[in-house]
Write a protein that holds these residues in place. Structure first.
Motif, PDB file in Angstrom:
ATOM      1  N   TRP A 126       0.848  -1.189   0.000  1.00 40.42           N
ATOM      2  CA  TRP A 126       0.000   0.000   0.000  1.00 40.42           C
ATOM      3  C   TRP A 126       0.888   1.245   0.000  1.00 40.42           C
ATOM      4  N   TYR A 127       0.346   2.320  -0.541  1.00 38.89           N
ATOM      5  CA  TYR A 127       1.100   3.560  -0.715  1.00 38.89           C
ATOM      6  C   TYR A 127       0.793   4.552   0.404  1.00 38.89           C
ATOM      7  N   GLU A 128       1.798   5.326   0.777  1.00 34.98           N
ATOM      8  CA  GLU A 128       1.586   6.555   1.531  1.00 34.98           C
ATOM      9  C   GLU A 128       1.778   7.705   0.553  1.00 34.98           C
ATOM     10  N   THR A 129       0.924   8.692   0.625  1.00 37.45           N
ATOM     11  CA  THR A 129       0.970   9.769  -0.354  1.00 37.45           C
ATOM     12  C   THR A 129       0.957  11.128   0.340  1.00 37.45           C
ATOM     13  N   GLY A 130       1.428  12.134  -0.390  1.00 39.30           N
ATOM     14  CA  GLY A 130       1.375  13.501   0.110  1.00 39.30           C
ATOM     15  C   GLY A 130       2.709  14.213   0.090  1.00 39.30           C
ATOM     16  N   ASN A 131       2.647  15.511   0.343  1.00 39.30           N
ATOM     17  CA  ASN A 131       3.841  16.353   0.261  1.00 39.30           C
ATOM     18  C   ASN A 131       3.990  17.209   1.518  1.00 39.30           C
ATOM     19  N   HIS A 132       3.665  16.611   2.680  1.00 35.61           N
ATOM     20  CA  HIS A 132       3.642  17.383   3.921  1.00 35.61           C
ATOM     21  C   HIS A 132       4.932  17.278   4.727  1.00 35.61           C
ATOM     22  N   GLY A 133       6.022  16.849   4.087  1.00 37.11           N
ATOM     23  CA  GLY A 133       7.331  16.885   4.735  1.00 37.11           C
ATOM     24  C   GLY A 133       7.705  15.676   5.554  1.00 37.11           C
ATOM     25  N   TRP A 134       6.696  14.867   5.976  1.00 34.95           N
ATOM     26  CA  TRP A 134       6.941  13.574   6.618  1.00 34.95           C
ATOM     27  C   TRP A 134       7.805  13.652   7.874  1.00 34.95           C
ATOM     28  N   GLY A 135       7.706  14.776   8.593  1.00 28.80           N
ATOM     29  CA  GLY A 135       8.424  14.922   9.849  1.00 28.80           C
ATOM     30  C   GLY A 135       9.886  15.290   9.705  1.00 28.80           C
ATOM     31  N   ASN A 136      10.381  15.329   8.464  1.00 29.77           N
ATOM     32  CA  ASN A 136      11.794  15.629   8.215  1.00 29.77           C
ATOM     33  C   ASN A 136      11.980  16.777   7.228  1.00 29.77           C
ATOM     34  N   HIS A 137      10.911  17.534   6.950  1.00 29.95           N
ATOM     35  CA  HIS A 137      10.959  18.650   5.993  1.00 29.95           C
ATOM     36  C   HIS A 137      11.402  18.188   4.601  1.00 29.95           C
ATOM     37  N   GLU A 138      10.996  16.980   4.241  1.00 36.97           N
ATOM     38  CA  GLU A 138      11.331  16.470   2.906  1.00 36.97           C
ATOM     39  C   GLU A 138      10.557  17.238   1.837  1.00 36.97           C
ATOM     40  N   ILE A 139      11.115  17.289   0.637  1.00 38.76           N
ATOM     41  CA  ILE A 139      10.563  18.113  -0.428  1.00 38.76           C
ATOM     42  C   ILE A 139       9.604  17.341  -1.330  1.00 38.76           C
ATOM     43  N   GLN A 140       9.802  16.039  -1.471  1.00 42.35           N
ATOM     44  CA  GLN A 140       9.074  15.273  -2.476  1.00 42.35           C
ATOM     45  C   GLN A 140       7.572  15.168  -2.154  1.00 42.35           C
ATOM     46  N   ASN A 141       6.815  14.947  -3.224  1.00 40.55           N
ATOM     47  CA  ASN A 141       5.396  14.621  -3.121  1.00 40.55           C
ATOM     48  C   ASN A 141       5.252  13.149  -3.479  1.00 40.55           C
ATOM     49  N   TYR A 142       4.890  12.316  -2.502  1.00 42.52           N
ATOM     50  CA  TYR A 142       4.720  10.890  -2.758  1.00 42.52           C
ATOM     51  C   TYR A 142       3.380  10.649  -3.450  1.00 42.52           C
ATOM     52  N   ILE A 143       3.433   9.915  -4.567  1.00 39.89           N
ATOM     53  CA  ILE A 143       2.217   9.598  -5.313  1.00 39.89           C
ATOM     54  C   ILE A 143       2.000   8.089  -5.299  1.00 39.89           C
ATOM     55  N   ALA A 144       0.773   7.677  -5.590  1.00 42.19           N
ATOM     56  CA  ALA A 144       0.409   6.256  -5.551  1.00 42.19           C
ATOM     57  C   ALA A 144       0.814   5.564  -6.850  1.00 42.19           C
ATOM     58  N   GLY A 145       2.112   5.512  -7.089  1.00 39.19           N
ATOM     59  CA  GLY A 145       2.623   4.805  -8.263  1.00 39.19           C
ATOM     60  C   GLY A 145       2.749   5.676  -9.489  1.00 39.19           C
ATOM     61  N   PHE A 146       1.652   6.351  -9.839  1.00 47.04           N
ATOM     62  CA  PHE A 146       1.709   7.205 -11.031  1.00 47.04           C
ATOM     63  C   PHE A 146       0.731   8.366 -10.879  1.00 47.04           C
ATOM     64  N   ALA A 147       1.014   9.408 -11.608  1.00 45.08           N
ATOM     65  CA  ALA A 147       0.113  10.563 -11.685  1.00 45.08           C
ATOM     66  C   ALA A 147       0.177  11.069 -13.114  1.00 45.08           C
ATOM     67  N   GLY A 148      -0.952  10.987 -13.822  1.00 43.26           N
ATOM     68  CA  GLY A 148      -0.948  11.353 -15.230  1.00 43.26           C
ATOM     69  C   GLY A 148      -0.010  10.442 -16.009  1.00 43.26           C
ATOM     70  N   ASN A 149       0.949  11.045 -16.678  1.00 41.13           N
ATOM     71  CA  ASN A 149       1.920  10.262 -17.449  1.00 41.13           C
ATOM     72  C   ASN A 149       3.208   9.989 -16.686  1.00 41.13           C
ATOM     73  N   ASP A 150       3.249  10.360 -15.418  1.00 37.95           N
ATOM     74  CA  ASP A 150       4.461  10.203 -14.616  1.00 37.95           C
ATOM     75  C   ASP A 150       4.347   8.984 -13.714  1.00 37.95           C
ATOM     76  N   THR A 151       5.265   8.038 -13.889  1.00 37.31           N
ATOM     77  CA  THR A 151       5.297   6.829 -13.072  1.00 37.31           C
ATOM     78  C   THR A 151       6.488   6.883 -12.132  1.00 37.31           C
ATOM     79  N   CYS A 152       6.248   6.642 -10.843  1.00 32.45           N
ATOM     80  CA  CYS A 152       7.324   6.693  -9.848  1.00 32.45           C
ATOM     81  C   CYS A 152       7.537   5.363  -9.145  1.00 32.45           C
ATOM     82  N   ALA A 153       6.762   4.332  -9.501  1.00 30.71           N
ATOM     83  CA  ALA A 153       6.944   2.990  -8.939  1.00 30.71           C
ATOM     84  C   ALA A 153       6.715   1.994 -10.067  1.00 30.71           C
ATOM     85  N   LEU A 154       7.786   1.653 -10.763  1.00 27.93           N
ATOM     86  CA  LEU A 154       7.699   0.882 -12.001  1.00 27.93           C
ATOM     87  C   LEU A 154       8.270  -0.509 -11.823  1.00 27.93           C
ATOM     88  N   VAL A 155       7.442  -1.529 -12.039  1.00 28.44           N
ATOM     89  CA  VAL A 155       7.910  -2.918 -12.044  1.00 28.44           C
ATOM     90  C   VAL A 155       8.197  -3.302 -13.488  1.00 28.44           C
TER      91      VAL A 155
END
Length: 271
Positions: free
Chosen positions: A56-85
């Motif tokens: 299962w995915y965790e999603t969001g761009n709220h810094g995750w307690g470490n002021h991280e910059i990334q926005n976690y998405i559920a595998g893909f968003a539009g044409n962008d894939t971030c978890a590719l098997v």
């Protein structure tokens, strides 16, 4: 995953002082004696995303307690894939999309109390990258009181130095009391290596390529502040970008897209 594994108990070939040549991709570190395989993800499926029956995915761009910059998405968003098997591995990809950086963070649906947990990984390169393979409590409500087990972490500004760490109320990075071990693996960013933790009621030990480089022992006081590690934890894989640690020495967006590649994940428990 490029290797077929049968379900059987095996003898641990390298306990604390030997390693496997990173050039020999057919050689696999084996679990300690008395353990049997109970769960595995070989990423051999035909689907292009991780199996949602297992992850299962965790999603969001709220810094995750470490002021991280990334926005976690559920595998893909539009044409962008971030978890590719693909081709027997999972690629977690951090990529620039407009004004933000997209990435993914996945977790096992199953959880376990004690065992030997391993993954075969190739780490991304570039200042700002922060790949991790770690564990959190299934029913955790507070951090760090409920515990955290980091099997492998590395940050791009300190390339090829991997760490295994535990956090709890008494020992955590906010107090600068965390318990940790680190090891230089010169080819961590260019070749696959096997990262593992053995977790029992007596200790937590971190390994890379069969070599033990971190040990944290249960003080047996019954105090949750020093040993909350007696309940089910689940496994996590993610690629963060920036943040308090990953971005401590700046970020280099020319490193994007950055790829964190996972060959397999396996869980063993005592018979």
């Amino acid at each position: 995953m490029r290797h077929l594994l049968l379900l059987f108990s095996v003898t641990f070939v390298n306990i604390c002082n030997a390693s496997v040549s990173p050039d020999n991709r057919q050689t696999e570190i084996q679990a300690p004696e008395g353990y049997a395989l109970v769960w595995q993800e070989e990423f051999n499926g035909t689907a292009s995303l991780p199996d949602t029956a297992k992850w299962w995915y965790e999603t969001g761009n709220h810094g995750w307690g470490n002021h991280e910059i990334q926005n976690y998405i559920a595998g893909f968003a539009g044409n962008d894939t971030c978890a590719l098997v693909s081709d027997g591995t999972l690629q977690i990809i951090a990529k620039k999309k407009g004004d933000e950086v997209l990435s993914s963070r996945i977790n096992t649906k199953e959880s376990w109390t004690y065992g030997y947990f391993e993954a075969r990984l190739k780490l991304p390169a570039g200042k700002g990258t922060w790949p991790a393979f770690w564990m959190m409590p299934r029913d955790g409500k507070t951090w760090p009181g409920d515990g955290e087990i980091d099997i492998m972490e590395e940050v791009g500004y300190d390339p090829n130095v991997v760490l295994s760490t535990i956090h709890c109320e008494a020992y955590n990075h906010r107090k600068n009391t965390q318990k940790s071990g680190n090891k230089l693996i010169p080819t961590a960013q260019s070749e696959f290596h096997i990262y593992a933790v053995e977790w029992t009621e007596d200790f937590i030990k971190g390994y890379v390529d069969g070599e033990c480089y971190f040990t944290f022992e249960n003080d047996k006081t019954g105090n949750k502040d020093t040993w909350p590690f007696n309940k089910p934890f689940y496994l996590k894989l993610n690629l963060a970008w920036g943040g308090d640690w990953g971005g401590a020495k700046g970020i280099d967006e020319t490193a994007l897209p950055a790829i964190y590649e996972i060959d397999y994940v396996r869980v063993y428990q005592k018979k």
